[in-house]
Write an enzyme that holds these catalytic residues in place. Structure first.
Site, short mmCIF file in Angstrom:
data_model
loop_
_atom_site.label_atom_id
_atom_site.label_comp_id
_atom_site.label_asym_id
_atom_site.label_seq_id
_atom_site.Cartn_x
_atom_site.Cartn_y
_atom_site.Cartn_z
CD GLU A 264 -3.29 -0.79 0.05
OE1 GLU A 264 -3.33 -0.17 -0.49
OE2 GLU A 264 -3.99 -2.19 0.10
CD GLU B 7 -15.14 -5.67 -1.53
OE1 GLU B 7 -14.10 -5.48 -0.46
OE2 GLU B 7 -15.23 -5.12 -2.32
CD GLU C 162 -11.20 -1.74 -8.18
OE1 GLU C 162 -10.62 -2.07 -7.63
OE2 GLU C 162 -11.95 -1.44 -8.10
#
Length: 542
Positions: free
Chosen positions: A89, A323, A344
């Site tokens: 990250e 999810e 996305e």
């Protein structure tokens, strides 16, 4: 006013509602908690949302705020802190965000150093952050630990198990750093990790989800394209384009064959056991929605369009992507019903709209704007959705909402944005780089949507090559000439004992010399002509 312009304005107002809420209620914490109107540190206590949102400010046309924040970050952010940080990250959000901001700083009207883009304060910050991650790569395999303490390195009790993406998602940021700064260590460790991971694939050509970086043993053996693996495949493709690197592309194409053979069913991608290929989880994960966009980059448009259609039907069913979504049942999976404002599917829509001009993708953009506004907007920003079925909200606004979701939405509706440049517009470097062509298009987005300009890498690599050549000439001039007998004895030795070659060595070079880093074929058009046509990358001579 046209519909596209109307949506541009709407998306801008969404950005500022979220951004101003962060500044008013959460700064200097990493992220905003929109339900309680306060902030929290999540990824290392570095004002993360500010770093992640910096290039989005410029893309939306706000030069003055970009300049203010870039200066503020230089004055306030310090990576010498006793904090355990995710290596993955920190790389994609902090190193990626600072690199992108550095490369865009001249366009934003900032005064740049004479050596820019090969030097600059934001580049030094990115390098500083990346150096803090290097201890994680000191393993027998070269594959990094998942967590590192920014002050003390890897904790002796740190688990050696990390996800596949946590090993294979460094080549964009680290090679950019190496080529801009001239220090090869970053690209070297990223490549070593990639090659080490490549050697662990199963006999049917798949990789699992979690691996032990010390023993190379697979701990989670589910193979797929979603969570824990996703950006590894993304970086093989994008790395091959940005660096013009055939090794990375050939790795991806090998994986692509295995993925099609074992995980693809009716244009969905399932999870399978990495050794046997048997289905282990017949679910679609929202993180997989990047795949159609990635397919468009290698020219697989038909397959991309069919898969995108499947994913879009799920969005329309719920007003967002859960999810996990069970493909056989056509519904959410227990405890995985959330939608944390992920980008996305919008990212794929942007790539596919650019590739096809099909207005279906603008429709997804309109649906996304309306869903996010209607379901997630609260007085202090936008809140993640805890349960997509009843639209209950969670007290978190991830930094990627400003870095990715808003950015891809805006770019979908802004065909004239400088990031869509096809080479007609460009700028020149400064100082010793003043003959470099920069900003001519072909930007590569990292997995946090931070755009990197391949031409800048070419520019700085070329300067370093010239410096090295000059050094070699000076060294050769300072060395005494070898006598004929010495030369003869060296030749005799070489005949009796052929040199052992490293894989990175070439028969075209003297033994012990390494191949030069491949340079972009032309700084005006960062993709080679045979690899890109209208944003599509082809591997044959199309």
């Amino acid at each position: 006013m046209g519909l596209i312009n109307l949506f541009q304005l709407k998306i801008k107002s969404m950005f500022y509602h979220a951004y101003n809420s962060y500044l008013d209620h959460a700064y200097p914490y990493d992220e905003l908690r929109p339900l309680t109107c306060d902030g929290q540190d999540t990824w290392g206590s570095v004002s993360l949302t500010l770093i992640d949102a910096l290039d989005t400010l410029l893309i939306l046309g706000n030069h003055t705020e970009f300049q203010r924040v870039a200066t503020l970050l230089q004055d306030t952010v310090d990576f010498d802190i006793d904090v355990n940080a995710s290596v993955f990250e920190t790389n994609i959000r902090v190193v990626g965000g600072l690199l992108s901001a550095h490369l865009l700083s001249k366009r934003a009207g900032m005064e740049v150093e004479p050596g820019w883009p090969c030097s600059g304060p934001l580049l030094r910050m990115a390098e500083d952050a990346a150096r803090k991650l290097l201890p994680a790569f000191q393993t027998p395999t070269g594959m990094p630990y998942g967590t590192v303490n920014l002050l003390r390195g890897v904790n002796p009790t740190e688990t050696p198990v990390t996800c596949t993406a946590g090993v294979g998602t460094f080549i964009l940021e680290f090679s950019a750093l190496s080529r801009l700064t001239g220090d090869p260590v970053f690209e070297d460790v990223a490549r070593k990790a990639l090659r080490s991971l490549w050697k662990t694939r199963s006999e049917i050509g798949l990789v699992g989800n979690h691996i032990d970086v010390l023993s190379k043993k697979w701990v989670a053996q589910d193979a797929g394209i979603g969570a824990g693996v996703d950006s590894y495949f993304e970086y093989l493709v994008k790395g091959s384009i940005m660096l013009q690197d055939e090794e990375l592309l050939s790795m991806f194409l090998e994986y692509d064959k295995a993925i099609k053979n074992y995980t693809k069913f009716d244009d969905w991608y399932l999870w399978v056991q990495m050794h046997k290929g048997t289905v282990s989880m017949p679910v679609f994960q929202s993180l997989e929605a990047f795949w159609p966009g990635l397919q468009s980059l290698i020219g697989e448009l038909d397959s991309a369009l069919r898969t995108f259609h499947n994913y879009y039907t799920v969005w329309r069913q719920f007003g967002g992507l859960p999810e996990f979504y069970s493909i056989p049942q056509g519904y959410t999976v227990d405890k995985r019903e959330g939608y944390p404002l992920r980008p996305e599917l919008i990212e794929s829509a942007m790539y596919l709209y650019k590739a096809t001009g099909d207005h279906t993708f603008l429709q997804l953009g309109r649906d996304a704007v309306e869903s996010i506004e209607k379901i997630t907007r609260v007085p202090c920003g936008y809140a993640s959705v805890k349960d997509i079925r009843d639209h209950k909200l969670d007290n978190r606004m991830e930094s990627f909402f400003l870095a990715e979701t808003i950015k891809y939405l805006y770019l979908l509706f802004d065909p004239d944005n400088f990031l869509h440049n096809s080479g007609l517009d460009f700028e020149l470097g400064t100082g010793p780089s003043e003959d470099c062509v920069l900003g001519a298009g072909g930007y590569i987005f990292n997995t946090e949507a931070h755009p990197l300009d391949p031409a800048a890498l070419h520019c700085c690599s070329r300067k370093q090559e010239e410096r090295r050549e000059l050094q070699d000439i000076l060294l050769n001039l300072s060395e005494p000439l070898a006598s004929p007998q010495d030369t003869q004895s060296q030749e005799t030795d070489s005949e009796t004992e052929p040199p052992v070659m490293d894989p990175s060595e070439s028969i075209a070079l003297k033994p012990g010399s390494r191949r030069k880093a491949p340079l972009l074929s032309c700084p005006m058009q960062p993709f080679s002509a045979r690899l890109a046509v209208m944003g599509q990358v082809f591997t044959d001579g199309t």
